[in-house]
Enzyme design. Structure first.
Site, short mmCIF file in Angstrom:
data_model
loop_
_atom_site.label_atom_id
_atom_site.label_comp_id
_atom_site.label_asym_id
_atom_site.label_seq_id
_atom_site.Cartn_x
_atom_site.Cartn_y
_atom_site.Cartn_z
N CYS A 282 78.76 44.83 12.09
CA CYS A 282 79.57 46.05 11.89
C CYS A 282 79.88 46.59 10.80
O CYS A 282 79.27 47.58 10.50
CB CYS A 282 81.22 45.66 12.62
SG CYS A 282 81.15 44.88 14.15
N1 SAJ Z 1 84.19 40.36 3.78
C1 SAJ Z 1 84.40 40.22 2.30
N2 SAJ Z 1 85.58 40.49 1.82
C2 SAJ Z 1 86.87 40.82 2.74
C3 SAJ Z 1 86.49 40.98 4.00
C4 SAJ Z 1 85.08 40.75 4.60
O1 SAJ Z 1 83.58 39.84 1.62
O2 SAJ Z 1 87.85 40.95 2.07
C5 SAJ Z 1 82.96 40.13 4.37
C6 SAJ Z 1 82.79 38.96 5.18
O3 SAJ Z 1 82.39 37.70 4.66
C7 SAJ Z 1 81.81 39.43 6.29
C8 SAJ Z 1 81.82 41.02 6.18
O4 SAJ Z 1 82.64 41.24 5.07
O5 SAJ Z 1 80.56 39.13 5.76
C9 SAJ Z 1 82.60 41.53 7.69
O6 SAJ Z 1 83.90 41.07 7.26
P1 SAJ Z 1 85.09 41.35 8.64
O7 SAJ Z 1 85.95 40.63 8.44
O8 SAJ Z 1 85.05 42.77 8.51
O9 SAJ Z 1 84.27 40.86 10.03
P2 SAJ Z 1 83.48 41.56 11.19
O10 SAJ Z 1 82.36 42.24 10.84
O11 SAJ Z 1 83.74 40.74 12.13
O12 SAJ Z 1 84.56 42.87 11.35
C10 SAJ Z 1 85.16 43.13 12.59
C11 SAJ Z 1 85.24 44.38 12.78
N3 SAJ Z 1 85.36 44.62 14.08
C12 SAJ Z 1 84.62 45.65 14.60
O13 SAJ Z 1 83.84 46.24 13.87
C13 SAJ Z 1 85.03 45.88 16.01
C14 SAJ Z 1 86.24 44.90 11.85
O14 SAJ Z 1 86.47 46.31 12.31
C15 SAJ Z 1 87.55 44.21 11.97
O15 SAJ Z 1 88.50 44.96 10.87
C16 SAJ Z 1 87.07 42.63 11.54
O16 SAJ Z 1 86.40 42.40 12.53
C17 SAJ Z 1 88.34 42.06 11.13
O17 SAJ Z 1 88.20 40.94 10.64
O18 SAJ Z 1 89.57 42.57 11.39
#
Ligand code: SAJ
Length: 447
Positions: A282
């Protein structure tokens, strides 16, 4: 929401009734981490659902009452299959019996980082032959604003139907967060945008049947843009904090301490955390759909592109920092033995898509390091440049003999006290070790 002052066609009245009495037949195109939970929830709401996915193994598993998506229990699938409310098939032949079709197909990036909406187009073509009066079509795949009305609407018109009278079209972004036990499909508010008021009203009637809170917006493009904004917000803020991590390291300040202290501000600040890069299907992908769209309109998306540059460089920044850590021991990367802990793109998921670990490992190998990895969720991995790696057993010896242990993904299963006591040098990209004291010999480095 009921239509007031808008002509309610016979088709819309008939569909509304079938949605109300749960006799509407629903087809879900794409049974991945979005489509399978969606098909299950709709079946549990009392509708008969046919999942359509070209992956026959997935279809066989569903029809055997088994799940392949972590957040979807097999028992729940089996209950609906046995009740005759859920089945799966690899072809689109049954689409013509569907009153509702929801498209949840993947929208990745091509190698040149351009949108690849070929799966949406393929679904739309499959739908064209099956389309009939009284059908509601909803696109859920994340895509650039304009896709619903540029790709799906013309096919409705080409079939001689009037949208909003004969066939109904809407967009509703998926908001699935893999691994999130708190926020599920049914308790996460669902944004919906219809091409006409009748389209919106019928799409809301569908989702209101199984989702606690629906959020109507004025158009499909607005709904498409909501999803892009949500995920661009994350990508840009992660890029910001990744740059702040590099600045803090340069001036000898602990970025984790700074974030923790900033997080005490009860308003106007939301914490994001530095990491080895941006993974998942995403966050690294969705913002670039908008970049591509705006490029065609000669409009720059500077925040998105800058965040993408910073986030894409983080795996290489981590390798540079590991070189410095080894140098402190008079060692070079070449010939050093590196153990990578966690390769999934985020904790407690078995998903490697866009994981920065793949870039980190390839870069370490290119620098001549010997690399092993452990991940409780990933038994083997294929490196983008070719070659396979197998997960090793995480023994004390594996920890103790590594010249540097890299913490890439902080899975909940890891025993950080044990890891900190066995390893001699640790590079922690997730601030996982902050809760335990490394032993007197372990040297701890952090982003
Ligand atoms: N990440 C960081 N620092 C952060 C947060 C995330 O480096 O503070 C990295 C994570 O390690 C990962 C990537 O970013 O590699 C994405 O992380 P994420 O927490 O956004 O996880 P996702 O990709 O599963 O995002 C999903 C998304 N959901 C959808 O698109 C439907 C996002 O919109 C959500 O907000 C997220 O889950 C969530 O965790 O809430």
């Amino acid at each position: 929401m009921t239509l007031s002052g808008v002509e309610q066609s016979h088709a819309s009245q008939a569909l509304r009734q079938r949605l109300a009495d749960r006799t509407a037949q629903v087809a879900v195109m794409g049974l991945g981490y979005v489509g399978l939970p969606l098909a299950l929830a709709i079946a549990e709401a009392g509708f008969r659902v046919v999942g359509i996915d070209p992956d026959t193994a997935r279809c066989d598993m569903v029809n055997r009452g088994a799940s392949y998506v972590g957040d979807v229990p097999s028992e729940a699938v089996a209950t609906q299959v046995q009740a005759g409310r859920l089945e799966a098939e690899p072809v689109t032949t049954s689409l013509q019996e569907a009153d509702v079709v929801i498209i949840c197909v993947p929208t990745p990036l091509s190698k040149s980082k351009d949108p690849d909406i070929s799966a949406i187009i393929k679904a739309a073509e499959g739908l064209s032959e099956a389309m009939h009066r009284g059908m509601l079509i909803v696109l859920e795949s994340t895509t650039y604003p304009g896709t619903t009305e540029e790709v799906l609407l013309p096919r409705i018109k080409r079939n001689g139907y009037v949208v909003g009278r004969d066939v109904f079209l809407a967009f509703s972004p998926e908001r699935v967060d893999p691994g999130n036990r708190t926020y599920t499909l049914c308790n996460t508010p669902k944004v919906v945008g219809g091409v006409t008021p009748a389209c919106l009203e019928l799409a809301l009637a569908l989702y209101d049947a199984f989702i606690e809170h629906t959020v109507p917006v004025s158009s499909p493009a607005a709904a498409e843009m909501v999803k892009i904004l949500e995920n661009t917000y994350r990508a840009v803020n992660i890029g910001l904090v990744n740059e702040m991590a590099q600045i803090c390291h340069r001036i000898g300040v602990d970025v984790w301490e700074v974030i923790e202290a900033a997080s005490t501000k009860p308003f106007g600040y939301s914490p994001f955390y530095p990491g080895p890069g941006l993974g998942g299907h995403c966050i690294p992908v969705d913002p670039l759909y908008l970049t591509w769209k705006m490029r065609g309109l000669r409009v720059q998306t500077r925040f998105i592109e800058l965040a993408d540059v910073i986030n894409a460089d983080m795996p290489h920044y981590v390798v540079r920092r590991m070189q410095d850590a080894l140098n402190d021991d008079g060692k070079a990367l070449r010939g050093s033995h590196i153990l990578v802990l966690g390769v999934a793109y985020k904790p407690d998921v078995a998903d490697l898509r866009e994981s920065p670990a793949l870039t980190v490992i390839e870069s370490l190998l290119q620098h001549g390091a010997r690399v092993n990895y452990h991940d409780p969720f990933i038994e083997e991995l294929a490196l983008p440049g070719g070659g396979m790696m197998e997960c090793i057993t995480l023994t004390d010896e594996a920890l103790a003999t590594a010249d540097c242990v890299l913490i890439h993904t902080a899975h909940s299963d890891y025993d950080w006290r044990r890891i900190a006591s066995q390893a001699s040098v640790i590079f922690d990209t997730r601030n996982a070790i902050h809760t335990v004291e490394a032993n007197e010999t372990a040297r701890l480095y952090r982003l």
